[in-house]
Design a protein around this motif. Structure first.
Motif, PDB file in Angstrom:
ATOM      1  N   GLU A   5       0.943  -1.062  -0.124  1.00 57.71           N
ATOM      2  CA  GLU A   5       0.054   0.146   0.095  1.00 57.71           C
ATOM      3  C   GLU A   5       0.916   1.244   0.056  1.00 57.71           C
ATOM      4  O   GLU A   5       2.231   1.219   0.450  1.00 57.71           O
ATOM      5  CB  GLU A   5      -0.911   0.034   1.080  1.00 57.71           C
ATOM      6  CG  GLU A   5      -2.028  -1.163   1.214  1.00 57.71           C
ATOM      7  CD  GLU A   5      -3.097  -0.668   2.160  1.00 57.71           C
ATOM      8  OE1 GLU A   5      -2.682  -0.181   3.263  1.00 57.71           O
ATOM      9  OE2 GLU A   5      -4.224  -1.065   2.208  1.00 57.71           O
ATOM     10  N   THR A   7       0.341   5.507   0.451  1.00 58.35           N
ATOM     11  CA  THR A   7      -0.395   6.991   1.273  1.00 58.35           C
ATOM     12  C   THR A   7      -0.265   7.881   0.184  1.00 58.35           C
ATOM     13  O   THR A   7       0.766   8.404  -0.655  1.00 58.35           O
ATOM     14  CB  THR A   7       0.245   7.513   2.381  1.00 58.35           C
ATOM     15  OG1 THR A   7       0.373   6.382   3.318  1.00 58.35           O
ATOM     16  CG2 THR A   7      -0.668   8.599   2.932  1.00 58.35           C
ATOM     17  N   VAL A   9      -2.009  11.574  -0.816  1.00 58.50           N
ATOM     18  CA  VAL A   9      -2.541  12.964  -0.326  1.00 58.50           C
ATOM     19  C   VAL A   9      -3.593  13.322  -1.175  1.00 58.50           C
ATOM     20  O   VAL A   9      -3.329  13.483  -2.413  1.00 58.50           O
ATOM     21  CB  VAL A   9      -1.472  14.038  -0.082  1.00 58.50           C
ATOM     22  CG1 VAL A   9      -1.873  15.310   0.322  1.00 58.50           C
ATOM     23  CG2 VAL A   9      -0.440  13.484   0.920  1.00 58.50           C
ATOM     24  N   ILE A  19      -5.956  12.058   3.293  1.00 60.77           N
ATOM     25  CA  ILE A  19      -4.818  10.984   2.996  1.00 60.77           C
ATOM     26  C   ILE A  19      -5.573   9.684   2.622  1.00 60.77           C
ATOM     27  O   ILE A  19      -6.648   9.273   3.518  1.00 60.77           O
ATOM     28  CB  ILE A  19      -3.894  10.711   4.227  1.00 60.77           C
ATOM     29  CG1 ILE A  19      -3.053  12.303   4.436  1.00 60.77           C
ATOM     30  CG2 ILE A  19      -2.909   9.877   3.642  1.00 60.77           C
ATOM     31  CD1 ILE A  19      -2.335  12.143   5.654  1.00 60.77           C
ATOM     32  N   ASN A  21      -5.014   5.521   1.748  1.00 57.94           N
ATOM     33  CA  ASN A  21      -4.169   4.216   1.746  1.00 57.94           C
ATOM     34  C   ASN A  21      -4.666   3.507   0.822  1.00 57.94           C
ATOM     35  O   ASN A  21      -5.689   2.673   0.883  1.00 57.94           O
ATOM     36  CB  ASN A  21      -3.989   3.565   3.121  1.00 57.94           C
ATOM     37  CG  ASN A  21      -3.183   4.327   4.142  1.00 57.94           C
ATOM     38  OD1 ASN A  21      -2.191   4.981   3.827  1.00 57.94           O
ATOM     39  ND2 ASN A  21      -3.711   4.483   5.478  1.00 57.94           N
ATOM     40  N   LYS A  59       1.598   9.289  -5.216  1.00 57.62           N
ATOM     41  CA  LYS A  59       1.512  10.423  -4.434  1.00 57.62           C
ATOM     42  C   LYS A  59       0.846  11.257  -3.874  1.00 57.62           C
ATOM     43  O   LYS A  59       0.581  11.627  -2.790  1.00 57.62           O
ATOM     44  CB  LYS A  59       2.962  11.135  -4.757  1.00 57.62           C
ATOM     45  CG  LYS A  59       4.253  10.516  -4.718  1.00 57.62           C
ATOM     46  CD  LYS A  59       5.626  10.975  -5.060  1.00 57.62           C
ATOM     47  CE  LYS A  59       6.749  10.101  -5.182  1.00 57.62           C
ATOM     48  NZ  LYS A  59       7.816  10.696  -4.584  1.00 57.62           N
TER      49      LYS A  59
END
Length: 65
Positions: A5, A7, A9, A19, A21, A59
């Protein structure tokens, strides 16, 4: 060790709002759909049109409204 996974934004008009995941390697459309379903994003998108979205793989996604 590699993680499965990443993260991401989520920004609206350049301001960080959430955020997510998600799995590594999702394309722009899949991340956009997940972002639209997120509760904190829904309230900012209420009755507004997305003019443009900027996606940087694994990202960031920035929604311009």
């Amino acid at each position: 060790l590699e993680s499965e996974e990443v993260t991401i934004v989520v920004q609206i008009n350049g301001k960080k709002r959430s955020i997510l995941n998600v799995k590594i390697g999702l394309n722009e459309d899949e991340v956009l759909e997940l972002a639209k379903k997120h509760e904190s994003i829904k309230k900012h998108l209420n009755n507004k049109k997305i003019i443009k979205n900027i996606y940087i793989k694994d990202k960031l996604i920035n929604l311009i409204i």
